[in-house]
Design a protein around this motif. Structure first.
Motif, PDB file in Angstrom:
ATOM      1  N   LYS A   1     -27.851 -12.328  19.856  1.00  0.00           N
ATOM      2  CA  LYS A   1     -26.863 -13.309  20.328  1.00  0.00           C
ATOM      3  C   LYS A   1     -27.316 -13.889  21.663  1.00  0.00           C
ATOM      4  O   LYS A   1     -27.556 -13.159  22.619  1.00  0.00           O
ATOM      5  CB  LYS A   1     -25.502 -12.620  20.474  1.00  0.00           C
ATOM      6  CG  LYS A   1     -24.422 -13.484  21.139  1.00  0.00           C
ATOM      7  CD  LYS A   1     -23.068 -12.772  21.182  1.00  0.00           C
ATOM      8  CE  LYS A   1     -22.045 -13.564  21.996  1.00  0.00           C
ATOM      9  NZ  LYS A   1     -20.732 -12.891  22.108  1.00  0.00           N
TER      10      LYS A   1
ATOM     11  N   ASP B   1     -20.427 -17.493  28.295  1.00  0.00           N
ATOM     12  CA  ASP B   1     -19.273 -17.488  27.398  1.00  0.00           C
ATOM     13  C   ASP B   1     -17.982 -17.666  28.199  1.00  0.00           C
ATOM     14  O   ASP B   1     -17.452 -16.712  28.759  1.00  0.00           O
ATOM     15  CB  ASP B   1     -19.234 -16.163  26.614  1.00  0.00           C
ATOM     16  CG  ASP B   1     -18.085 -16.137  25.602  1.00  0.00           C
ATOM     17  OD1 ASP B   1     -17.468 -17.204  25.383  1.00  0.00           O
ATOM     18  OD2 ASP B   1     -17.834 -15.056  25.034  1.00  0.00           O
TER      19      ASP B   1
ATOM     20  N   LYS C   1     -11.239 -17.948  28.536  1.00  0.00           N
ATOM     21  CA  LYS C   1     -11.024 -16.602  29.062  1.00  0.00           C
ATOM     22  C   LYS C   1     -10.300 -16.665  30.396  1.00  0.00           C
ATOM     23  O   LYS C   1     -10.405 -17.667  31.100  1.00  0.00           O
ATOM     24  CB  LYS C   1     -12.388 -15.923  29.306  1.00  0.00           C
ATOM     25  CG  LYS C   1     -13.145 -15.513  28.065  1.00  0.00           C
ATOM     26  CD  LYS C   1     -14.458 -14.847  28.446  1.00  0.00           C
ATOM     27  CE  LYS C   1     -15.251 -14.432  27.217  1.00  0.00           C
ATOM     28  NZ  LYS C   1     -14.621 -13.373  26.416  1.00  0.00           N
TER      29      LYS C   1
ATOM     30  N   ASP D   1     -23.973 -12.737  28.251  1.00  0.00           N
ATOM     31  CA  ASP D   1     -23.675 -12.821  26.817  1.00  0.00           C
ATOM     32  C   ASP D   1     -24.903 -13.211  25.984  1.00  0.00           C
ATOM     33  O   ASP D   1     -24.796 -13.418  24.779  1.00  0.00           O
ATOM     34  CB  ASP D   1     -22.516 -13.802  26.597  1.00  0.00           C
ATOM     35  CG  ASP D   1     -21.617 -13.396  25.446  1.00  0.00           C
ATOM     36  OD1 ASP D   1     -21.666 -12.212  25.036  1.00  0.00           O
ATOM     37  OD2 ASP D   1     -20.874 -14.266  24.938  1.00  0.00           O
TER      38      ASP D   1
ATOM     39  N   ASP E   1     -13.282 -18.094  21.237  1.00  0.00           N
ATOM     40  CA  ASP E   1     -13.928 -17.040  22.025  1.00  0.00           C
ATOM     41  C   ASP E   1     -14.649 -16.028  21.124  1.00  0.00           C
ATOM     42  O   ASP E   1     -15.435 -15.220  21.611  1.00  0.00           O
ATOM     43  CB  ASP E   1     -12.883 -16.338  22.905  1.00  0.00           C
ATOM     44  CG  ASP E   1     -13.523 -15.532  24.021  1.00  0.00           C
ATOM     45  OD1 ASP E   1     -14.743 -15.686  24.233  1.00  0.00           O
ATOM     46  OD2 ASP E   1     -12.803 -14.762  24.678  1.00  0.00           O
TER      47      ASP E   1
ATOM     48  N   GLU F   1     -17.123 -16.524  19.391  1.00  0.00           N
ATOM     49  CA  GLU F   1     -18.223 -17.457  19.091  1.00  0.00           C
ATOM     50  C   GLU F   1     -19.491 -16.732  18.675  1.00  0.00           C
ATOM     51  O   GLU F   1     -20.326 -17.293  17.965  1.00  0.00           O
ATOM     52  CB  GLU F   1     -18.492 -18.353  20.309  1.00  0.00           C
ATOM     53  CG  GLU F   1     -19.406 -17.747  21.385  1.00  0.00           C
ATOM     54  CD  GLU F   1     -18.854 -16.484  22.034  1.00  0.00           C
ATOM     55  OE1 GLU F   1     -17.632 -16.289  21.988  1.00  0.00           O
ATOM     56  OE2 GLU F   1     -19.653 -15.682  22.575  1.00  0.00           O
TER      57      GLU F   1
ATOM     58  N   GLY G   1     -15.207  -7.198  23.228  1.00  0.00           N
ATOM     59  CA  GLY G   1     -14.592  -6.407  24.292  1.00  0.00           C
ATOM     60  C   GLY G   1     -14.031  -5.116  23.700  1.00  0.00           C
ATOM     61  O   GLY G   1     -13.975  -4.079  24.369  1.00  0.00           O
TER      62      GLY G   1
HETATM   63  N1  BES Z   1     -18.796 -12.113  24.724  1.00  0.00           N
HETATM   64  C1  BES Z   1     -17.530 -11.655  24.312  1.00  0.00           C
HETATM   65  C2  BES Z   1     -17.458 -10.132  24.194  1.00  0.00           C
HETATM   66  C3  BES Z   1     -17.511  -9.356  25.473  1.00  0.00           C
HETATM   67  C4  BES Z   1     -16.355  -9.030  26.137  1.00  0.00           C
HETATM   68  C5  BES Z   1     -18.706  -8.886  25.954  1.00  0.00           C
HETATM   69  C6  BES Z   1     -16.404  -8.285  27.288  1.00  0.00           C
HETATM   70  C7  BES Z   1     -18.771  -8.137  27.112  1.00  0.00           C
HETATM   71  C8  BES Z   1     -17.604  -7.826  27.776  1.00  0.00           C
HETATM   72  C9  BES Z   1     -17.171 -12.228  22.951  1.00  0.00           C
HETATM   73  O1  BES Z   1     -17.676 -13.475  22.664  1.00  0.00           O
HETATM   74  C10 BES Z   1     -15.682 -12.329  22.901  1.00  0.00           C
HETATM   75  O2  BES Z   1     -15.144 -13.032  23.693  1.00  0.00           O
HETATM   76  N2  BES Z   1     -15.077 -11.612  21.973  1.00  0.00           N
HETATM   77  C11 BES Z   1     -13.683 -11.606  21.830  1.00  0.00           C
HETATM   78  C12 BES Z   1     -13.375 -11.557  20.364  1.00  0.00           C
HETATM   79  C13 BES Z   1     -11.936 -11.733  20.030  1.00  0.00           C
HETATM   80  C14 BES Z   1     -11.482 -13.150  20.362  1.00  0.00           C
HETATM   81  C15 BES Z   1     -11.761 -11.446  18.564  1.00  0.00           C
HETATM   82  C16 BES Z   1     -13.121 -10.371  22.537  1.00  0.00           C
HETATM   83  O3  BES Z   1     -13.773  -9.338  22.503  1.00  0.00           O
HETATM   84  O4  BES Z   1     -12.074 -10.463  23.150  1.00  0.00           O
END
Ligand code: BES
Ligand code: ZN
Ligand code: ZN
Length: 496
Positions: free
Chosen positions: A265, A270, A277, A288, A347, A349, A377
């Motif tokens: 990825k 992000d 966010k 990311d 998000d 993505e 997350g």
């Molecule tokens: N890049 C984030 C995941 C992330 C969160 C990585 C915190 C490192 C620390 C990913 O793109 C994301 O935002 N995921 C969302 C998914 C949800 C909307 C289903 C998340 O984890 O909140």
């Protein structure tokens, strides 16, 4: 740092600093520390007897030899209790010694290697070099003030007594150095800010690596990916002014070797997109692209190690930003696989760009696909920042991950891919939604990905936790860690 092996007796070796290790409360000294102690008329054993050096894990004690030895200084470093020793502690001890030496402003160290505790010279040399180099990593590219205060070790000499040992140690040193250099590359890319490390920057880096290490490279522009039908990658990329790049780097192309696809990825920032966010800690989202960085680093190392495999590194790279052109919740995308996805959160993505990248990877008919992504997350909530979340559809491949994890000390833990949770990804208007429930978020993210790999053996590594860390570890400083690189390289080295 200049690292090389020399044949010499440690007690006769002139250098700025001689590094010696000892277990906690040793009954008697053995190996290099014993020969140095003898030459030094029992100075070290007396010190230990008096309790001035206990040998506790990572304890460092600097001694000035005052001309008693050709070495100007000796650094004693503790290895902890003898029965509890392992290579992970060894890497940590090497790092702690390295940090001590660096911080003291000492530029040259010599370290005599002899096998001990059941480990060969080669294993010890590789883990020593890896631990020390990873521990002294620093990211100073953007610091302009007081640069003269930045300290670095310039030279490390591994000292061996016999020719046979020289050979073994040179092998271990070379591997350790190649792997560490790969991790430096990954860490630099993760620590680099997103206004510098853009998709174009990643593509240029990949091109440079392709040129330097004779790999084939293809960088697809967003327009090309659109013509090919990568509707999910395009949907994310079109929200940003910064052009997205779909990077494909190939090592040992066309040589008839087993093919393994590595997919990373590459979201260089992000923001969440339209599903933006919260701003608190948003700066962390420059990491990311850690999956893409790990893939790039692994290919570089694989080539330097001349691994007999055909590797395809696939790195979809783009920012995820809100704009008038950004994809919106409710949009329905047609992926390269032909399956459609309703965007619930922009998000989520990572799984969108990965769905196209995974489908694309199948074109190479790989024996295995391994993807790395800072995907959820939820994985951080489940496993914290120490542990990589592992998912997969193939027990043999999962076993390989487990073995590599225990060899490298990169902690990884399996989570299930049970079909019950697929329910949550059903959409009223498309084949899937891109988001299920908050509960089991890491698993649901992985289940989404599984719909794009067909029957090919596949592993998904969720590195959202360990990709960058707040609190330093024995040989991992704060910030970007290079998570997954050592694990991947080990899987590939052990491939049969
Ligand atoms: N890049 C984030 C995941 C992330 C969160 C990585 C915190 C490192 C620390 C990913 O793109 C994301 O935002 N995921 C969302 C998914 C949800 C909307 C289903 C998340 O984890 O909140
Ligand atoms: Zn996101
Ligand atoms: Zn993301």
């Amino acid at each position: 740092m200049n690292i090389h092996v020399e044949k010499a007796k440690p007690e006769k070796f002139p250098c700025e600093l001689l590094l010696l290790f000892s277990f906690e409360s040793p009954k008697g000294l053995e190996g290099p520390v014993q020969s140095v102690d003898l030459e030094w008329k029992g100075f070290i054993s007396t010190l230990i007897k008096q309790g001035d050096f206990k040998g506790e894990l990572f304890e460092c004690h600097l001694l000035h030899t005052q001309g008693a030895l050709p070495a100007q200084r000796v650094l004693l470093t503790g290895l902890g209790k003898k029965g509890e020793f392992n290579l992970e502690k060894w890497r940590g001890a090497a790092s702690k010694a390295g940090q001590f030496i660096r911080n003291a402003g000492i530029k040259q160290l010599a370290f005599p290697i002899k096998k001990f505790d059941g480990y060969s010279e080669e294993e010890l040399a590789e883990s020593f070099v890896t631990g020390l180099l990873l521990g002294v990593y620093q990211f100073n590219e953007f610091k302009t003030l007081e640069r003269e205060k930045i300290k670095e070790i310039e030279e490390m000499i591994l000292v061996a007594e016999k020719n046979t040992e020289v050979k073994l140690i040179e092998g271990g040193q070379r591997a350790g150095q190649i792997i560490s250099e790969a991790i430096y590359l990954a860490r630099d890319l993760v620590n680099g800010p997103s206004n510098d490390v853009t998709p174009t920057f990643l593509a240029e880096k990949a091109k440079k690596i392709a040129k330097d290490y004779e790999m084939a490279i293809q960088v697809l522009e967003v327009g090309e990916t659109e013509s090919m039908g990568m509707g999910a990658f395009v949907a994310v990329a079109k929200g940003s002014q910064e052009p997205g790049k779909f990077i494909v780097l190939e090592y040992n192309k066309g040589k008839g070797l087993d093919t393994i696809a590595l997919v990373g990825k590459g979201i260089t920032f992000d923001s969440g997109g339209i599903s933006i966010k919260p701003s608190e800690n948003m700066e962390r989202m420059k990491d990311d692209m850690s999956g893409a960085a790990a893939v790039l680093a692994t290919l570089q190392a694989a080539s330097k190690l001349q691994l007999p495999l055909h590797l395809v590194g696939i790195m979809p790279a783009t920012e995820n930003l809100p704009s008038g052109k950004a994809c919106k919740p409710g949009d329905i995308l047609k992926t390269l696989s032909g399956q459609t996805v309703e965007v619930i959160s922009t998000d989520a993505e990572g799984r969108l760009i990965l769905s196209d990248a995974l489908t694309y990877s199948a074109r190479y008919q790989p024996k295995a696909i391994i993807d790395l992504a800072t995907l959820t997350g939820a994985c951080v909530i489940a496993l914290g920042d120490y542990v990589i979340g592992v998912f997969g559809n193939d027990d043999v491949l999962l076993k390989r991950v487990e073995e590599a994890s225990s060899k490298t000390g990169e902690k990884a833990w399996r989570l299930p891919l049970w079909d019950e949770y697929l329910e949550y990804l059903k959409s009223d208007s498309a084949d899937f939604r891109n988001v299920g429930t908050r509960a089991a978020g890491a698993i649901i993210g992985a289940i989404f990905l599984s719909k794009f790999v067909g029957k090919i053996p596949w592993i998904h590594l969720d590195i959202a936790g360990p990709a960058s860390i707040e609190k330093e570890r024995p040989y991992i400083p704060r910030g970007g860690t290079g998570a997954g690189v050592r694990l991947l390289i080990q899987i590939l080295r052990d491939w049969k």
